[in-house]
Scaffold this motif. Structure first.
Motif, mmCIF file in Angstrom:
data_model
loop_
_atom_site.group_PDB
_atom_site.id
_atom_site.type_symbol
_atom_site.label_atom_id
_atom_site.label_comp_id
_atom_site.label_asym_id
_atom_site.label_seq_id
_atom_site.Cartn_x
_atom_site.Cartn_y
_atom_site.Cartn_z
ATOM 1 N N ALA A 49 0.842 -1.208 0.000
ATOM 2 C CA ALA A 49 0.000 0.000 0.000
ATOM 3 C C ALA A 49 0.873 1.252 0.000
ATOM 4 C CB ALA A 49 -0.910 -0.002 1.229
ATOM 5 N N THR A 50 1.948 1.236 0.793
ATOM 6 C CA THR A 50 2.844 2.390 0.884
ATOM 7 C C THR A 50 3.581 2.605 -0.440
ATOM 8 O OG1 THR A 50 3.182 1.755 3.173
ATOM 9 C CG2 THR A 50 4.668 3.438 2.326
ATOM 10 N N SER A 51 4.076 1.510 -1.018
ATOM 11 C CA SER A 51 4.813 1.637 -2.281
ATOM 12 C C SER A 51 3.976 2.325 -3.350
ATOM 13 C CB SER A 51 5.225 0.258 -2.815
ATOM 14 O OG SER A 51 5.898 -0.459 -1.829
ATOM 15 N N HIS A 52 2.705 1.987 -3.399
ATOM 16 C CA HIS A 52 1.845 2.502 -4.468
ATOM 17 C C HIS A 52 0.986 3.697 -4.048
ATOM 18 C CE1 HIS A 52 2.439 -0.738 -7.484
ATOM 19 N NE2 HIS A 52 2.793 -1.423 -6.403
ATOM 20 N N GLU A 53 1.089 4.088 -2.800
ATOM 21 C CA GLU A 53 0.234 5.151 -2.239
ATOM 22 C C GLU A 53 -1.233 4.886 -2.547
ATOM 23 O OE1 GLU A 53 1.313 9.203 -2.224
ATOM 24 O OE2 GLU A 53 3.458 8.816 -2.024
ATOM 25 N N ARG A 54 -1.669 3.714 -2.146
ATOM 26 C CA ARG A 54 -3.045 3.302 -2.426
ATOM 27 C C ARG A 54 -3.865 3.186 -1.148
ATOM 28 N NH1 ARG A 54 -1.542 -1.750 -6.277
ATOM 29 N NH2 ARG A 54 -1.760 -0.714 -8.278
ATOM 30 N N CYS A 55 -5.161 3.057 -1.380
ATOM 31 C CA CYS A 55 -6.046 2.645 -0.292
ATOM 32 C C CYS A 55 -6.223 1.135 -0.423
ATOM 33 C CB CYS A 55 -7.396 3.343 -0.442
ATOM 34 S SG CYS A 55 -8.653 2.732 0.685
ATOM 35 N N ASN A 56 -6.108 0.431 0.666
ATOM 36 C CA ASN A 56 -6.343 -1.016 0.652
ATOM 37 C C ASN A 56 -7.438 -1.368 1.649
ATOM 38 O OD1 ASN A 56 -3.513 -1.018 -0.630
ATOM 39 N ND2 ASN A 56 -4.151 -3.161 -0.755
ATOM 40 N N ILE A 57 -8.450 -2.045 1.129
ATOM 41 C CA ILE A 57 -9.525 -2.525 2.013
ATOM 42 C C ILE A 57 -9.207 -3.980 2.345
ATOM 43 C CG2 ILE A 57 -11.995 -3.044 2.181
ATOM 44 C CD1 ILE A 57 -12.428 -0.954 -0.096
ATOM 45 N N ILE A 58 -9.208 -4.318 3.607
ATOM 46 C CA ILE A 58 -9.008 -5.721 3.992
ATOM 47 C C ILE A 58 -10.250 -6.182 4.733
ATOM 48 C CG2 ILE A 58 -7.605 -7.371 5.292
ATOM 49 C CD1 ILE A 58 -5.884 -4.258 4.510
ATOM 50 N N LYS A 59 -10.913 -7.153 4.123
ATOM 51 C CA LYS A 59 -12.159 -7.642 4.721
ATOM 52 C C LYS A 59 -11.841 -8.809 5.637
ATOM 53 C CE LYS A 59 -16.842 -8.539 3.167
ATOM 54 N NZ LYS A 59 -17.670 -8.615 1.960
#
Ligand code: F6P
Length: 323
Positions: free
Chosen positions: A160-170
């Protein structure tokens, strides 16, 4: 109630890592006190249909470290009807079972309570990864499940940090946010969405993301409990309305399996042994739990009537620490 010489043991509902350690403790403690133990396969289903066998101390060798349950489990629909309960009681009598240990969640405890009402003494041991049984601070499987989820989220955070993304973890928990909130705190998630609290997209997701961006955050981790929302819809909404690339991981059943942690093995061993001691002394109709960190027991009717506890303190902590 007279002393019990033959007891039955079953696991019911969703399996949980540590159930095997509880079965082992039940069997070994019973053997220690010269009692007979009958293993019941596939929960109440096996009790109704007589899928029952006598267990020896060796039947529970080499199982402590294994996830799942050697007795297997089921969610029995037949047992939800009073005829099913009565059939289970008469099968128990046929096999000489005078008292029963039920390892499972609150649905399974309601089954155990019905057995008690129909005259078969039962003792419940909490075994569910959700840790959502009101009368106990702890249920077997929870520690293993949250540690499994924690490891996965730590890994997702790297990318997530590498790509500067939002990650949803269900994570699991259809009706309970206990896994989500604990995993959220342990992994430093920016948002935790649980079924016990109504979600407001702007307040709980859009605003924290915008604030996080301003504060130079490099990622945004959302822990979503299974019972809250469709992760695909949420992913699309974040991309459309907040403009942040978003990915979803559904952890699913990995949380239910695997080798149990020390915490789960030790609680399971204590609870399994304690359940047998209660029945040996002729005490039935109880739920075993943890209160103030110690094992205790409570009347099964009273325990099931206790209101659900929502950990507002943990929800608040998670918000404070995610700025
Ligand atoms: O109760 C444990 C649990 O894993 C919940 O977290 C989940 O919502 C449910 O069981 C899933 O049940 P099943 O495997 O029967 O679909």
């Amino acid at each position: 109630m007279p002393r019990i010489n033959t007891l039955g043991v079953l696991t019911s509902g969703g399996d949980a890592p540590g159930m095997n350690a509880a079965i082992r403790a039940v069997v070994r403690t019973a053997k220690y006190y010269d009692m007979k133990v009958m293993g019941i396969r596939k929960g109440f289903e096996g009790l109704i249909h007589g899928d029952i066998f006598e267990m020896s101390a060796r039947d529970v060798s080499d199982i402590m470290h294994r996830g799942g349950t050697i007795l297997q489990t089921a969610r029995s629909t037949e047992f939800k009807q009073i005829e099913g309960v009565r059939r289970a009681v008469s099968t128990s009598k046929y096999f000489g079972i005078e008292g029963i240990v039920v390892i499972g969640g609150d649905g399974s405890f309601r089954g155990a309570r019905d057995l008690c009402t129909e005259g078969l003494p039962a003792v419940g041991i909490p075994g569910t990864i959700d840790n959502d049984i009101s009368c106990t601070e702890y249920s077997i499987g929870f520690d293993t499940a949250i540690n499994t989820a924690k490891e996965a989220v730590d890994k997702i955070r790297d990318t997530a940090t590498s790509h500067e993304r939002c990650n949803i973890i269900k994570v699991m928990g259809r009706a309970s946010g206990n896994i989500a909130i604990n995993v959220g705190i342990a992994t430093g998630a920016e948002a935790v969405l649980i079924p016990e609290k109504e979600i407001d997209f702007t307040r709980d997701i859009a605003e924290p993301i915008s604030l996080g961006k301003k504060r130079n955050k490099k990622h945004f981790i959302i822990i979503l409990a299974e019972g809250v929302a469709d992760s695909g819809d949420l992913e699309k909404r974040i991309e459309a309305e907040v403009g942040l690339e978003t990915r979803t991981t559904i952890l699913g059943y990995v949380q239910r399996g695997g080798s149990p942690t020390v915490v789960d093995r030790v609680f399971a061993s204590q609870m399994g042994s304690y359940a047998v001691e209660l029945l040996r002394d002729g005490i039935g109709n109880r739920i075993i739990g943890v209160k103030g960190g110690r094992i205790y027991d409570i009347d099964i009717y009273e325990g099931l009537d206790m209101p659900k506890i929502i950990r507002d303190d943990l929800i608040e902590l998670s918000k404070i620490l995610s700025i």
